[in-house]
Design a protein around this motif. Structure first.
Motif, short mmCIF file in Angstrom:
data_model
loop_
_atom_site.label_atom_id
_atom_site.label_comp_id
_atom_site.label_asym_id
_atom_site.label_seq_id
_atom_site.Cartn_x
_atom_site.Cartn_y
_atom_site.Cartn_z
N GLY A 105 0.24 2.48 -1.36
CA GLY A 105 0.49 2.23 0.05
C GLY A 105 -0.80 1.92 0.77
N LYS A 106 -0.69 1.78 2.08
CA LYS A 106 -1.86 1.50 2.90
C LYS A 106 -2.09 2.66 3.85
CE LYS A 106 -1.63 -3.44 2.68
NZ LYS A 106 -2.01 -4.65 3.32
N LYS A 107 -3.35 3.09 3.92
CA LYS A 107 -3.71 4.15 4.86
C LYS A 107 -4.96 3.71 5.61
CE LYS A 107 -6.73 6.87 1.91
NZ LYS A 107 -7.10 8.20 1.50
N GLN A 108 -5.16 4.33 6.75
CA GLN A 108 -6.32 3.98 7.56
C GLN A 108 -7.55 4.72 7.07
OE1 GLN A 108 -4.99 4.76 11.60
NE2 GLN A 108 -5.14 2.57 12.00
N ASP A 109 -8.68 4.00 7.03
CA ASP A 109 -9.94 4.67 6.72
C ASP A 109 -10.51 5.23 8.02
OD1 ASP A 109 -11.04 2.48 8.03
OD2 ASP A 109 -11.97 1.63 6.25
N LYS A 110 -11.72 5.77 7.97
CA LYS A 110 -12.30 6.41 9.15
C LYS A 110 -12.56 5.45 10.30
CE LYS A 110 -14.26 10.30 6.73
NZ LYS A 110 -15.43 11.10 6.43
N LEU A 111 -12.71 4.17 9.99
CA LEU A 111 -12.95 3.18 11.03
C LEU A 111 -11.67 2.51 11.52
CD1 LEU A 111 -16.18 1.49 9.65
CD2 LEU A 111 -15.97 3.19 11.46
N GLY A 112 -10.52 2.95 10.98
CA GLY A 112 -9.24 2.44 11.43
C GLY A 112 -8.73 1.22 10.69
N ARG A 113 -9.42 0.80 9.64
CA ARG A 113 -8.97 -0.36 8.86
C ARG A 113 -7.95 0.11 7.83
NH1 ARG A 113 -15.11 -1.81 8.10
NH2 ARG A 113 -14.83 0.14 6.99
N TRP A 114 -6.95 -0.70 7.57
CA TRP A 114 -5.91 -0.36 6.61
C TRP A 114 -6.38 -0.71 5.21
CZ3 TRP A 114 -1.98 2.67 7.77
CH2 TRP A 114 -1.65 2.82 9.12
N ARG A 115 -6.38 0.25 4.32
CA ARG A 115 -6.83 0.07 2.94
C ARG A 115 -5.71 0.44 1.98
NH1 ARG A 115 -11.67 -2.61 3.29
NH2 ARG A 115 -12.94 -1.63 4.87
N THR A 116 -5.59 -0.34 0.91
CA THR A 116 -4.61 -0.04 -0.12
C THR A 116 -5.14 1.07 -1.01
OG1 THR A 116 -3.87 -2.33 -0.11
CG2 THR A 116 -3.29 -1.02 -2.03
N ALA A 117 -4.29 2.04 -1.31
CA ALA A 117 -4.71 3.18 -2.13
C ALA A 117 -3.49 3.78 -2.82
CB ALA A 117 -5.39 4.24 -1.26
N LYS A 118 -3.75 4.60 -3.82
CA LYS A 118 -2.70 5.34 -4.52
C LYS A 118 -2.30 6.54 -3.66
CE LYS A 118 -1.81 7.99 -8.64
NZ LYS A 118 -2.41 8.70 -9.76
N VAL A 119 -1.01 6.73 -3.49
CA VAL A 119 -0.50 7.84 -2.69
C VAL A 119 -0.62 9.12 -3.51
CG1 VAL A 119 1.55 8.77 -1.56
CG2 VAL A 119 1.11 6.33 -1.49
N PRO A 120 -1.20 10.19 -2.93
CA PRO A 120 -1.28 11.47 -3.65
C PRO A 120 0.12 12.01 -3.94
CG PRO A 120 -2.65 11.50 -1.68
CD PRO A 120 -1.84 10.25 -1.62
N ASP A 121 0.25 12.73 -5.02
CA ASP A 121 1.53 13.33 -5.40
C ASP A 121 1.68 14.65 -4.65
OD1 ASP A 121 3.86 14.11 -6.58
OD2 ASP A 121 2.98 14.54 -8.54
N TYR A 122 2.44 14.63 -3.56
CA TYR A 122 2.58 15.82 -2.73
C TYR A 122 3.50 16.87 -3.37
CZ TYR A 122 0.11 13.13 0.71
OH TYR A 122 -0.84 12.38 1.36
N SER A 123 4.05 16.58 -4.55
CA SER A 123 4.81 17.62 -5.27
C SER A 123 3.88 18.48 -6.12
CB SER A 123 5.89 16.99 -6.14
OG SER A 123 5.32 16.17 -7.14
N ASP A 124 2.60 18.12 -6.17
CA ASP A 124 1.57 18.92 -6.84
C ASP A 124 1.09 19.98 -5.85
OD1 ASP A 124 -0.51 19.83 -8.48
OD2 ASP A 124 -1.88 18.27 -7.77
N PRO A 125 1.06 21.26 -6.25
CA PRO A 125 0.66 22.32 -5.31
C PRO A 125 -0.71 22.10 -4.65
CG PRO A 125 1.60 23.28 -7.27
CD PRO A 125 1.47 21.80 -7.54
N ALA A 126 -1.66 21.55 -5.38
CA ALA A 126 -2.99 21.33 -4.80
C ALA A 126 -2.93 20.29 -3.68
CB ALA A 126 -3.97 20.89 -5.88
N GLU A 127 -2.11 19.26 -3.83
CA GLU A 127 -1.98 18.22 -2.81
C GLU A 127 -1.10 18.70 -1.64
OE1 GLU A 127 -3.65 15.46 -2.68
OE2 GLU A 127 -4.47 15.48 -4.71
#
Length: 117
Positions: free
Chosen positions: A38-60
């Motif tokens: 998916g795409k998420k915003q970096d610290k400067l507000g630009r949209w970057r493509t990245a792998k979505v973390p697995d939120y079913s993992d307890p650490a995430e």
């Protein structure tokens, strides 16, 4: 009298996708080569493509707690989380990653007025 749509329980990749989009503000989340991208915003507000973390993992899943604090929805989130864990006779500190995601999505609802980051 209008009827409500049947409640649909999300699980697995669907729940991870919904969490990424509704809680963390990701856009265009889709499967690519077996992974959620998916795409998420970096610290400067630009949209970057990245792998979505697995939120079913307890650490995430603990990132959801921090995000709810950041959005100012912590009290409502804890209340919803305690409702979900009480059904399973667990303390809210022992909530599963799925329960954390479900509680966060319920609290934020369909529309969100909080800034995305």
């Amino acid at each position: 009298m209008p009827q409500k749509a049947p409640k649909r329980n999300l699980s697995g990749p669907e729940l991870t996708k919904a969490t990424a989009e509704k809680v963390f503000g990701w856009k265009n989340v889709h499967k690519h080569d077996g992974e959620l991208i998916g795409k998420k915003q970096d610290k400067l507000g630009r949209w970057r493509t990245a792998k979505v973390p697995d939120y079913s993992d307890p650490a995430e899943a603990y990132a959801i707690d921090g995000r709810m604090k950041q959005l100012g929805r912590w009290e409502r989130y804890v209340k919803e989380l305690s409702k979900l864990t009480k059904e399973k006779n667990l303390p809210s500190d022992w909530a599963t990653p799925e329960q954390r995601s479900t509680a966060a999505i319920k609290v934020l609802g369909k529309s969100r007025s909080a800034p995305q980051r």
